[in-house]
Motif scaffolding. Structure first.
Motif, PDB file in Angstrom:
ATOM      1  N   ARG A 267    -107.741 -45.280 117.239  1.00  0.00           N
ATOM      2  CA  ARG A 267    -107.338 -44.513 118.480  1.00  0.00           C
ATOM      3  C   ARG A 267    -105.818 -44.813 119.002  1.00  0.00           C
ATOM      4  NH1 ARG A 267    -109.104 -44.261 122.940  1.00  0.00           N
ATOM      5  NH2 ARG A 267    -108.853 -41.852 123.354  1.00  0.00           N
ATOM      6  N   LEU A 268    -105.668 -45.960 119.091  1.00  0.00           N
ATOM      7  CA  LEU A 268    -104.626 -46.536 119.924  1.00  0.00           C
ATOM      8  C   LEU A 268    -103.289 -46.416 118.969  1.00  0.00           C
ATOM      9  CD1 LEU A 268    -105.831 -49.649 121.515  1.00  0.00           C
ATOM     10  CD2 LEU A 268    -105.468 -47.544 122.478  1.00  0.00           C
ATOM     11  N   VAL A 269    -103.668 -46.487 117.685  1.00  0.00           N
ATOM     12  CA  VAL A 269    -102.398 -46.155 116.708  1.00  0.00           C
ATOM     13  C   VAL A 269    -102.123 -44.650 116.789  1.00  0.00           C
ATOM     14  CG1 VAL A 269    -101.794 -46.238 114.136  1.00  0.00           C
ATOM     15  CG2 VAL A 269    -103.124 -48.175 115.114  1.00  0.00           C
ATOM     16  N   LEU A 270    -103.086 -43.837 116.552  1.00  0.00           N
ATOM     17  CA  LEU A 270    -102.783 -42.573 116.570  1.00  0.00           C
ATOM     18  C   LEU A 270    -102.080 -41.897 117.979  1.00  0.00           C
ATOM     19  CD1 LEU A 270    -105.599 -41.335 114.220  1.00  0.00           C
ATOM     20  CD2 LEU A 270    -103.423 -41.728 113.709  1.00  0.00           C
ATOM     21  N   GLU A 271    -102.643 -42.604 119.034  1.00  0.00           N
ATOM     22  CA  GLU A 271    -102.066 -42.274 120.319  1.00  0.00           C
ATOM     23  C   GLU A 271    -100.671 -42.495 120.507  1.00  0.00           C
ATOM     24  OE1 GLU A 271    -103.837 -42.484 124.636  1.00  0.00           O
ATOM     25  OE2 GLU A 271    -103.554 -44.566 123.821  1.00  0.00           O
ATOM     26  N   GLU A 272    -100.193 -43.765 120.081  1.00  0.00           N
ATOM     27  CA  GLU A 272     -98.809 -44.079 119.967  1.00  0.00           C
ATOM     28  C   GLU A 272     -97.893 -43.255 118.976  1.00  0.00           C
ATOM     29  OE1 GLU A 272     -95.829 -47.893 119.133  1.00  0.00           O
ATOM     30  OE2 GLU A 272     -98.113 -48.131 118.767  1.00  0.00           O
ATOM     31  N   GLY A 273     -98.655 -42.611 118.111  1.00  0.00           N
ATOM     32  CA  GLY A 273     -97.660 -41.979 116.768  1.00  0.00           C
ATOM     33  C   GLY A 273     -97.356 -42.778 115.864  1.00  0.00           C
ATOM     34  N   LEU A 274     -97.544 -42.605 114.657  1.00  0.00           N
ATOM     35  CA  LEU A 274     -97.253 -43.195 113.565  1.00  0.00           C
ATOM     36  C   LEU A 274     -95.833 -43.487 113.395  1.00  0.00           C
ATOM     37  CD1 LEU A 274     -99.705 -42.093 110.551  1.00  0.00           C
ATOM     38  CD2 LEU A 274     -99.968 -44.180 112.126  1.00  0.00           C
ATOM     39  N   GLU A 275     -94.900 -42.592 113.587  1.00  0.00           N
ATOM     40  CA  GLU A 275     -93.462 -42.627 113.663  1.00  0.00           C
ATOM     41  C   GLU A 275     -93.078 -43.610 114.612  1.00  0.00           C
ATOM     42  OE1 GLU A 275     -91.608 -41.944 111.191  1.00  0.00           O
ATOM     43  OE2 GLU A 275     -93.405 -41.378 110.053  1.00  0.00           O
ATOM     44  N   ASN A 276     -93.386 -43.509 115.837  1.00  0.00           N
ATOM     45  CA  ASN A 276     -93.290 -44.185 117.142  1.00  0.00           C
ATOM     46  C   ASN A 276     -93.694 -45.802 116.695  1.00  0.00           C
ATOM     47  OD1 ASN A 276     -92.072 -42.212 118.560  1.00  0.00           O
ATOM     48  ND2 ASN A 276     -94.080 -41.795 119.340  1.00  0.00           N
ATOM     49  N   ARG A 277     -94.882 -45.993 116.267  1.00  0.00           N
ATOM     50  CA  ARG A 277     -95.255 -47.266 115.725  1.00  0.00           C
ATOM     51  C   ARG A 277     -94.325 -47.993 114.781  1.00  0.00           C
ATOM     52  NH1 ARG A 277    -100.191 -49.383 117.167  1.00  0.00           N
ATOM     53  NH2 ARG A 277    -101.134 -51.176 115.987  1.00  0.00           N
ATOM     54  N   PHE A 278     -93.834 -47.423 113.793  1.00  0.00           N
ATOM     55  CA  PHE A 278     -93.236 -47.962 112.754  1.00  0.00           C
ATOM     56  C   PHE A 278     -91.878 -48.371 113.276  1.00  0.00           C
ATOM     57  CE2 PHE A 278     -95.364 -44.707 109.379  1.00  0.00           C
ATOM     58  CZ  PHE A 278     -96.771 -45.627 109.765  1.00  0.00           C
ATOM     59  N   SER A 279     -91.212 -47.417 114.157  1.00  0.00           N
ATOM     60  CA  SER A 279     -90.023 -47.534 114.665  1.00  0.00           C
ATOM     61  C   SER A 279     -90.103 -49.006 115.592  1.00  0.00           C
ATOM     62  CB  SER A 279     -89.561 -46.545 115.521  1.00  0.00           C
ATOM     63  OG  SER A 279     -89.562 -45.270 114.670  1.00  0.00           O
ATOM     64  N   ARG A 280     -91.266 -49.035 116.306  1.00  0.00           N
ATOM     65  CA  ARG A 280     -91.481 -50.323 117.190  1.00  0.00           C
ATOM     66  C   ARG A 280     -91.466 -51.423 116.347  1.00  0.00           C
ATOM     67  NH1 ARG A 280     -95.995 -52.923 118.842  1.00  0.00           N
ATOM     68  NH2 ARG A 280     -97.292 -50.929 118.136  1.00  0.00           N
ATOM     69  N   HIS A 281     -92.070 -51.453 115.406  1.00  0.00           N
ATOM     70  CA  HIS A 281     -92.185 -52.627 114.390  1.00  0.00           C
ATOM     71  C   HIS A 281     -90.875 -52.946 113.794  1.00  0.00           C
ATOM     72  CE1 HIS A 281     -96.549 -52.029 114.435  1.00  0.00           C
ATOM     73  NE2 HIS A 281     -96.679 -53.305 113.995  1.00  0.00           N
ATOM     74  N   TYR A 282     -90.064 -52.021 113.482  1.00  0.00           N
ATOM     75  CA  TYR A 282     -88.822 -52.037 112.892  1.00  0.00           C
ATOM     76  C   TYR A 282     -87.678 -52.824 113.810  1.00  0.00           C
ATOM     77  CZ  TYR A 282     -84.655 -51.625 110.130  1.00  0.00           C
ATOM     78  OH  TYR A 282     -83.226 -51.852 109.559  1.00  0.00           O
ATOM     79  N   ALA A 283     -88.008 -52.107 115.068  1.00  0.00           N
ATOM     80  CA  ALA A 283     -86.818 -52.425 116.170  1.00  0.00           C
ATOM     81  C   ALA A 283     -87.213 -54.011 116.591  1.00  0.00           C
ATOM     82  CB  ALA A 283     -86.964 -51.782 117.363  1.00  0.00           C
ATOM     83  N   ASN A 284     -88.394 -54.410 116.671  1.00  0.00           N
ATOM     84  CA  ASN A 284     -88.422 -55.853 116.987  1.00  0.00           C
ATOM     85  C   ASN A 284     -88.258 -56.766 115.877  1.00  0.00           C
ATOM     86  OD1 ASN A 284     -89.656 -55.303 119.728  1.00  0.00           O
ATOM     87  ND2 ASN A 284     -91.590 -54.800 118.947  1.00  0.00           N
ATOM     88  N   HIS A 285     -88.428 -56.312 114.838  1.00  0.00           N
ATOM     89  CA  HIS A 285     -88.075 -57.162 113.694  1.00  0.00           C
ATOM     90  C   HIS A 285     -86.344 -57.291 113.662  1.00  0.00           C
ATOM     91  CE1 HIS A 285     -86.844 -57.786 109.380  1.00  0.00           C
ATOM     92  NE2 HIS A 285     -86.181 -56.897 109.404  1.00  0.00           N
ATOM     93  N   CYS A 286     -85.619 -56.199 113.803  1.00  0.00           N
ATOM     94  CA  CYS A 286     -84.193 -56.487 113.827  1.00  0.00           C
ATOM     95  C   CYS A 286     -83.992 -57.543 115.187  1.00  0.00           C
ATOM     96  CB  CYS A 286     -83.561 -55.001 114.029  1.00  0.00           C
ATOM     97  SG  CYS A 286     -83.763 -54.040 112.473  1.00  0.00           S
ATOM     98  N   ALA A 287     -84.551 -57.166 116.251  1.00  0.00           N
ATOM     99  CA  ALA A 287     -84.216 -58.157 117.610  1.00  0.00           C
ATOM    100  C   ALA A 287     -84.486 -59.690 117.155  1.00  0.00           C
ATOM    101  CB  ALA A 287     -84.904 -57.596 118.562  1.00  0.00           C
ATOM    102  N   LEU A 288     -85.625 -59.884 116.457  1.00  0.00           N
ATOM    103  CA  LEU A 288     -85.742 -61.004 115.977  1.00  0.00           C
ATOM    104  C   LEU A 288     -84.889 -61.850 114.990  1.00  0.00           C
ATOM    105  CD1 LEU A 288     -87.827 -63.456 115.908  1.00  0.00           C
ATOM    106  CD2 LEU A 288     -89.225 -62.360 114.012  1.00  0.00           C
ATOM    107  N   LYS A 289     -84.686 -60.927 114.126  1.00  0.00           N
ATOM    108  CA  LYS A 289     -83.353 -61.160 113.130  1.00  0.00           C
ATOM    109  C   LYS A 289     -82.305 -61.460 113.362  1.00  0.00           C
ATOM    110  CE  LYS A 289     -81.649 -59.472 108.715  1.00  0.00           C
ATOM    111  NZ  LYS A 289     -81.822 -58.467 107.704  1.00  0.00           N
ATOM    112  N   ALA A 290     -81.843 -60.800 114.547  1.00  0.00           N
ATOM    113  CA  ALA A 290     -80.483 -61.265 115.264  1.00  0.00           C
ATOM    114  C   ALA A 290     -80.528 -62.667 115.959  1.00  0.00           C
ATOM    115  CB  ALA A 290     -80.177 -59.814 116.249  1.00  0.00           C
ATOM    116  N   GLY A 291     -81.693 -62.736 116.812  1.00  0.00           N
ATOM    117  CA  GLY A 291     -81.801 -63.875 117.434  1.00  0.00           C
ATOM    118  C   GLY A 291     -81.954 -65.253 116.468  1.00  0.00           C
ATOM    119  N   LEU A 292     -82.583 -65.131 115.379  1.00  0.00           N
ATOM    120  CA  LEU A 292     -82.803 -66.146 114.375  1.00  0.00           C
ATOM    121  C   LEU A 292     -81.280 -66.304 113.719  1.00  0.00           C
ATOM    122  CD1 LEU A 292     -86.212 -65.452 112.791  1.00  0.00           C
ATOM    123  CD2 LEU A 292     -85.742 -67.236 114.382  1.00  0.00           C
TER     124      LEU A 292
END
Length: 399
Positions: A267-292
């Protein structure tokens, strides 16, 4: 008689920030749902929950497959369910192994007497369509098995063109989606995947205990054409699907409260929306990558094949793997994973899965890692990792 002083103390686990290869952090609402009253496994209320879990899993898998359900067991039970139902002794399977979990698929197939052909790539690399076509033409297998998101290496395997090659060779495509489901697109119907399995404890942010699986009509026809019984009674889909289907034939007592947890997690996954969820994962990956990268830490996987939810990075020379991970856990309550197989002692695996994929986790982890590395004598510009991640968030989210 057991006297009071012999009793163990009640469970009181420490509060961790789970940023390893799984499990991931679990939301309070998922944990609360698992504490709801237990009903019977054939109670009308629970049967409704099963139907709703199936509906939500179909949406998550991007499929209309009728045979879509949650196997009662962890992700490995989903792997075993797919392998033992699709294969009989003597059947041939080609397994693409570029990490630990491709190797496990091959091991399961070998144990039931299947003829296993492995093609291999070094840990961290992915397979090309050309090498898949070559092995299909040479071996003519019944099934080709491949890992979409290899948890042991952080590598993402493109699937669409490989799927076309597999079906052109009249084989079935079996895909491990344990780490990818819920964190990046898994398009079962569009990519023509015949069988896929996952787990609850990664990007779905539910405790480990269930394994979402889905089978195409082609896969079901192959199962129905078997000449021998499935080697595992517990995982035999010809019986399990009758329990999840219209007949509701009793097979085993499903873990009722675990299914409550999965229901709420979906329910939480679908409430967030799949595209929003995928974008969130990708954005946090990019931020981590920049920091590392700002503190001199590089990824172990090429840019175009990096997983957004499982970041495998090279440990700097002279830095001890276990010491840093131990300090992160002891001093900051942050769990990350070490490397497996040939990557043991050479990589860290930093998970940003589901509930754990948060900008607060990225920033806290970078600050904690800087502290531990400086303590170990590693030279870095203090604060550079956090500053680079913050700069990414500022320019991407507010820019």
């Amino acid at each position: 008689m057991i006297t009071e002083h012999h009793l163990h103390p009640p469970i009181h686990p420490p509060r961790r920030t789970l940023m390893g290869p799984g499990p991931s952090d679990v939301s309070a609402s998922v944990l609360a749902s698992m504490g709801a009253p237990t009903v019977g496994h054939l109670d009308p209320y629970f049967l409704r929950i099963m139907d709703e879990v199936q509906d939500m899993l179909r949406e998550l898998f991007h499929t209309r497959n009728e045979l879509t359900l949650a196997v009662s067991g962890t992700g490995s039970s989903g792997m075993e369910a797919c392998v033992v139902n699709l294969l009989e002794a003597g059947d041939k399977i080609v397994v693409c192994t570029n990490g630990v979990f491709g190797g496990r698929m091959a091991d399961v197939a070998g144990r039931i007497g299947a003829e296993v052909v492995q093609i291999e790539r070094p840990f961290g690399e992915v397979f090309s369509v050309e090498e898949i076509k070559e092995v299909l033409e040479k071996e003519k297998p019944k099934v080709l098995g491949i890992v979409h998101a290899e948890t042991s290496t952080g590598a993402a395997q493109p699937l669409k063109e490989i799927s076309e090659a597999v079906h052109a060779a009249d084989a079935l495509l079996l895909v491990d989606c344990v780490t990818s489901l819920g964190g990046m697109p898994v398009k079962v119907d569009e990519w023509d995947i015949d069988a896929a399995y996952s787990g609850t404890q990664k990007c779905l942010s539910c405790p480990p205990g269930l394994a979402p699986v889905t089978f195409s009509s082609r896969a079901v026809a192959a199962m129905d054409a078997r000449k021998t019984k499935v080697s595992s009674w517990y995982l035999d889909m010809s019986m399990v699907r009758a329990y999840w289907g219209d007949s509701r034939a009793y097979h085993h007592t499903a873990p009722i409260n675990m299914n409550y947890g999965l229901h709420q997690a979906l329910r939480l996954v679908l409430e967030e929306g799949l595209e929003n969820r995928f974008s969130r994962h990708y954005a946090n990956h990019c931020a981590l990558k920049a920091g590392l990268q700002a503190i001199g830490i590089q990824f172990a996987v090429a840019d175009d094949h990096q997983l957004p939810m499982l970041n495998a990075v090279l440990i700097p020379e002279g830095i001890d793997d276990a010491t840093i991970r131990g300090e992160l856990l002891e001093w900051f309550g942050i769990e990350i994973g070490g490397g497996l197989g040939p990557m043991k002692g050479k990589t860290w695996r930093i998970g940003l899965m589901g509930e754990s994929s948060r900008n607060t986790n990225v920033l806290q982890f970078l600050a904690a890692l800087e502290h531990c590395l400086l303590h170990a004598g590693y030279q870095l510009p203090p604060g550079a990792g956090v500053a680079a991640a913050n700069d990414f968030y500022r320019t991407t989210i507010t820019g």
